[in-house]
Design a protein around this motif. Structure first.
Motif, PDB file in Angstrom:
ATOM      1  N   ARG A 288       0.815  -1.216   0.000  1.00 29.34           N
ATOM      2  CA  ARG A 288       0.000   0.000   0.000  1.00 29.34           C
ATOM      3  C   ARG A 288       0.848   1.266   0.000  1.00 29.34           C
ATOM      4  N   GLY A 289       1.986   1.215   0.647  1.00 30.61           N
ATOM      5  CA  GLY A 289       2.776   2.423   0.815  1.00 30.61           C
ATOM      6  C   GLY A 289       3.759   2.724  -0.295  1.00 30.61           C
ATOM      7  N   SER A 290       3.905   1.811  -1.243  1.00 32.80           N
ATOM      8  CA  SER A 290       4.922   1.992  -2.279  1.00 32.80           C
ATOM      9  C   SER A 290       4.458   2.885  -3.425  1.00 32.80           C
ATOM     10  N   ASP A 291       3.150   3.054  -3.569  1.00 30.24           N
ATOM     11  CA  ASP A 291       2.573   3.802  -4.698  1.00 30.24           C
ATOM     12  C   ASP A 291       2.881   3.152  -6.048  1.00 30.24           C
ATOM     13  N   ARG A 292       3.291   1.887  -6.016  1.00 34.83           N
ATOM     14  CA  ARG A 292       3.551   1.188  -7.274  1.00 34.83           C
ATOM     15  C   ARG A 292       2.280   0.572  -7.861  1.00 34.83           C
ATOM     16  N   TYR A 293       1.338   0.237  -6.997  1.00 31.47           N
ATOM     17  CA  TYR A 293       0.261  -0.645  -7.439  1.00 31.47           C
ATOM     18  C   TYR A 293      -1.117   0.027  -7.468  1.00 31.47           C
ATOM     19  N   ASN A 294      -1.472   0.762  -6.426  1.00 32.29           N
ATOM     20  CA  ASN A 294      -2.751   1.479  -6.376  1.00 32.29           C
ATOM     21  C   ASN A 294      -3.907   0.581  -6.805  1.00 32.29           C
ATOM     22  N   ASP A 295      -4.046  -0.553  -6.145  1.00 32.78           N
ATOM     23  CA  ASP A 295      -5.122  -1.488  -6.470  1.00 32.78           C
ATOM     24  C   ASP A 295      -5.807  -1.916  -5.181  1.00 32.78           C
ATOM     25  N   PRO A 296      -6.981  -1.332  -4.874  1.00 31.05           N
ATOM     26  CA  PRO A 296      -7.649  -1.666  -3.618  1.00 31.05           C
ATOM     27  C   PRO A 296      -8.134  -3.111  -3.545  1.00 31.05           C
ATOM     28  N   ARG A 297      -8.139  -3.803  -4.673  1.00 29.72           N
ATOM     29  CA  ARG A 297      -8.580  -5.202  -4.662  1.00 29.72           C
ATOM     30  C   ARG A 297      -7.641  -6.113  -3.878  1.00 29.72           C
ATOM     31  N   ILE A 298      -6.474  -5.600  -3.537  1.00 30.61           N
ATOM     32  CA  ILE A 298      -5.561  -6.422  -2.728  1.00 30.61           C
ATOM     33  C   ILE A 298      -6.192  -6.763  -1.384  1.00 30.61           C
ATOM     34  N   HIS A 299      -7.143  -5.955  -0.923  1.00 25.61           N
ATOM     35  CA  HIS A 299      -7.785  -6.222   0.362  1.00 25.61           C
ATOM     36  C   HIS A 299      -8.687  -7.456   0.314  1.00 25.61           C
ATOM     37  N   PHE A 300      -8.972  -7.941  -0.874  1.00 25.05           N
ATOM     38  CA  PHE A 300      -9.745  -9.166  -1.015  1.00 25.05           C
ATOM     39  C   PHE A 300      -8.848 -10.352  -1.360  1.00 25.05           C
ATOM     40  N   ALA A 301      -7.545 -10.104  -1.328  1.00 29.14           N
ATOM     41  CA  ALA A 301      -6.565 -11.146  -1.656  1.00 29.14           C
ATOM     42  C   ALA A 301      -5.685 -11.503  -0.462  1.00 29.14           C
ATOM     43  N   VAL A 302      -5.228 -10.473   0.295  1.00 26.57           N
ATOM     44  CA  VAL A 302      -4.446 -10.781   1.497  1.00 26.57           C
ATOM     45  C   VAL A 302      -5.392 -11.341   2.556  1.00 26.57           C
TER      46      VAL A 302
ATOM     47  N   TRP B  10     -11.675   0.445   7.525  1.00 24.26           N
ATOM     48  CA  TRP B  10     -10.247   0.503   7.844  1.00 24.26           C
ATOM     49  C   TRP B  10      -9.415   1.022   6.674  1.00 24.26           C
ATOM     50  N   TYR B  11      -9.796   0.658   5.467  1.00 23.98           N
ATOM     51  CA  TYR B  11      -8.995   1.007   4.293  1.00 23.98           C
ATOM     52  C   TYR B  11      -9.772   1.862   3.299  1.00 23.98           C
ATOM     53  N   GLY B  12     -10.720   2.632   3.806  1.00 25.24           N
ATOM     54  CA  GLY B  12     -11.585   3.419   2.938  1.00 25.24           C
ATOM     55  C   GLY B  12     -10.835   4.319   1.980  1.00 25.24           C
ATOM     56  N   ASP B  13      -9.720   4.887   2.425  1.00 18.48           N
ATOM     57  CA  ASP B  13      -8.963   5.804   1.563  1.00 18.48           C
ATOM     58  C   ASP B  13      -8.444   5.118   0.304  1.00 18.48           C
ATOM     59  N   ASP B  14      -8.171   3.817   0.398  1.00 13.97           N
ATOM     60  CA  ASP B  14      -7.636   3.103  -0.765  1.00 13.97           C
ATOM     61  C   ASP B  14      -8.644   3.047  -1.913  1.00 13.97           C
ATOM     62  N   PHE B  15      -9.926   3.208  -1.574  1.00 13.31           N
ATOM     63  CA  PHE B  15     -10.967   3.128  -2.596  1.00 13.31           C
ATOM     64  C   PHE B  15     -11.302   4.501  -3.177  1.00 13.31           C
ATOM     65  N   THR B  16     -10.527   5.508  -2.824  1.00 16.68           N
ATOM     66  CA  THR B  16     -10.792   6.866  -3.299  1.00 16.68           C
ATOM     67  C   THR B  16      -9.644   7.420  -4.143  1.00 16.68           C
ATOM     68  N   LYS B  17      -8.671   6.562  -4.497  1.00 17.85           N
ATOM     69  CA  LYS B  17      -7.460   7.033  -5.146  1.00 17.85           C
ATOM     70  C   LYS B  17      -7.460   6.887  -6.665  1.00 17.85           C
ATOM     71  N   GLY B  18      -8.637   6.674  -7.231  1.00 18.16           N
ATOM     72  CA  GLY B  18      -8.725   6.704  -8.686  1.00 18.16           C
ATOM     73  C   GLY B  18      -8.613   5.374  -9.384  1.00 18.16           C
ATOM     74  N   PHE B  19      -8.692   4.262  -8.644  1.00 23.28           N
ATOM     75  CA  PHE B  19      -8.658   2.960  -9.319  1.00 23.28           C
ATOM     76  C   PHE B  19      -9.789   2.894 -10.349  1.00 23.28           C
ATOM     77  N   ARG B  20      -9.418   2.722 -11.606  1.00 24.69           N
ATOM     78  CA  ARG B  20     -10.372   2.695 -12.716  1.00 24.69           C
ATOM     79  C   ARG B  20     -11.357   3.867 -12.653  1.00 24.69           C
ATOM     80  N   ASN B  21     -10.757   5.014 -12.317  1.00 30.65           N
ATOM     81  CA  ASN B  21     -11.488   6.281 -12.288  1.00 30.65           C
ATOM     82  C   ASN B  21     -12.589   6.307 -11.235  1.00 30.65           C
ATOM     83  N   THR B  22     -12.387   5.577 -10.142  1.00 31.99           N
ATOM     84  CA  THR B  22     -13.330   5.637  -9.026  1.00 31.99           C
ATOM     85  C   THR B  22     -12.673   6.400  -7.882  1.00 31.99           C
TER      86      THR B  22
END
Length: 297
Positions: free
Chosen positions: A170-184, A237-249
């Motif tokens: 999450r902190g690297s700014d390489r990936y910007n994919d909130p779907r990781i929360h359904f994988a870890v 807990w991770y609401g901010d991750d869903f506001t960072k523009g993933f697929r323009n969301t």
């Protein structure tokens, strides 16, 4: 004397031409050798990525079973205990990957590596106390959490689970994919399912999509009722991750709309609820999280 000078000049030009040709051939040979080495390195890199997660894949195939109509999964920790040597070999293989090797991979392979590492070391952490454990939270201390324990040798440092998730992913700014929360997977019933196969760079897009749909389709953890959305606490807990523009969301509601009313019956919304979600006019309430161990049987 002039004739001699002309001969000398001709000789010099000939020698110069020969040296130039030799230099060109040497340069070409060096380029060919460099390209061959690059091709060899790429081949080794590809083969490494292809086989790296094989043993983790074997464990997941054997000992993780879908439950709850496929929305969740249960882990046979007792059986993995019997296969502990396989898990140990896999973790050792992950630890041998250098930062330079990791950085040379494509982003999908990097992210697959980090998700697998998080999940595999979470299982390893559970096994340190299993079967005398009912929740991963029991592995923390009075003033510390199990996710802050530094016990993972990865990419040249000793890390914690939080380091992997919050720093490397999450902190690297390489990936910007909130779907990781359904994988870890945090080894708890409230978590999205531990996938029954290892993540790989080649399949990551499909795998993350399926994991997201799988979790959102569970109407015991995510559903709409009246003017409200009732969601897993993951979205709190991770609401901010869903506001960072993933697929323009740029909101939780916009993210959910990507997966609502699909032919797979993911998150069902009425037309009125959908319109309200588009305008962010639905109330959001977060459901309690079940920290019980996701053990089979």
């Amino acid at each position: 004397m002039k004739k001699l000078t002309r001969c000398t000049q001709s000789f010099v030009l000939t020698v110069g031409l020969l040296l130039s040709l030799l230099g060109s051939n040497a340069a070409i040979a060096a380029m060919d050798e460099s390209e061959a080495l690059s091709d060899a390195n790429r081949l080794v890199e590809t083969q490494t990525k292809m086989v790296l997660h094989d043993e983790w894949n074997t464990l997941l195939n054997r000992h993780v079973k879908p439950i709850n109509s496929g929305h969740s999964s249960a882990i046979d920790y007792a059986a993995i205990q019997q296969d502990r040597a396989i898990l140990t070999r896999y973790l050792n293989q992950l630890s041998q990957i250098t930062q330079a090797e990791f950085d040379a991979w494509d982003k999908a392979s990097q992210l697959a590596f980090l998700i697998n590492a998080y999940n595999a070391w979470t299982v390893e952490l559970i096994l340190t106390k299993y079967p005398d454990i009912d929740s991963i939270k029991e592995l923390g201390g009075l003033f510390s959490s199990p996710w802050d324990k530094s016990f993972i040798p990865l990419l040249g440092k000793t890390r914690s689970l939080n380091d992997i998730e919050h720093t490397l992913i999450r902190g690297s700014d390489r990936y910007n994919d909130p779907r990781i929360h359904f994988a870890v997977n945090c080894a708890s019933i409230g978590c999205p399912a531990l996938r029954e196969e290892a993540y790989t760079g080649a399949k990551l897009e499909l795998q993350l999509t399926e994991q997201t749909e799988r979790f959102l389709a569970d109407n015991s953890r995510n559903y709409a009722k009246g003017d409200s959305l009732y969601l897993s606490s993951i979205f709190k807990w991770y609401g901010d991750d869903f506001t960072k523009g993933f697929r323009n969301t740029h909101s939780i509601e916009a993210f959910l709309l990507l997966y609502s009313n699909s032919d797979k019956g993911v998150l069902t919304l009425t037309p009125a609820q959908r319109q309200a979600a588009e305008k962010q006019q639905l109330d959001i309430e977060f459901l309690d999280y079940d920290w019980s161990l996701n053990a089979a049987g």
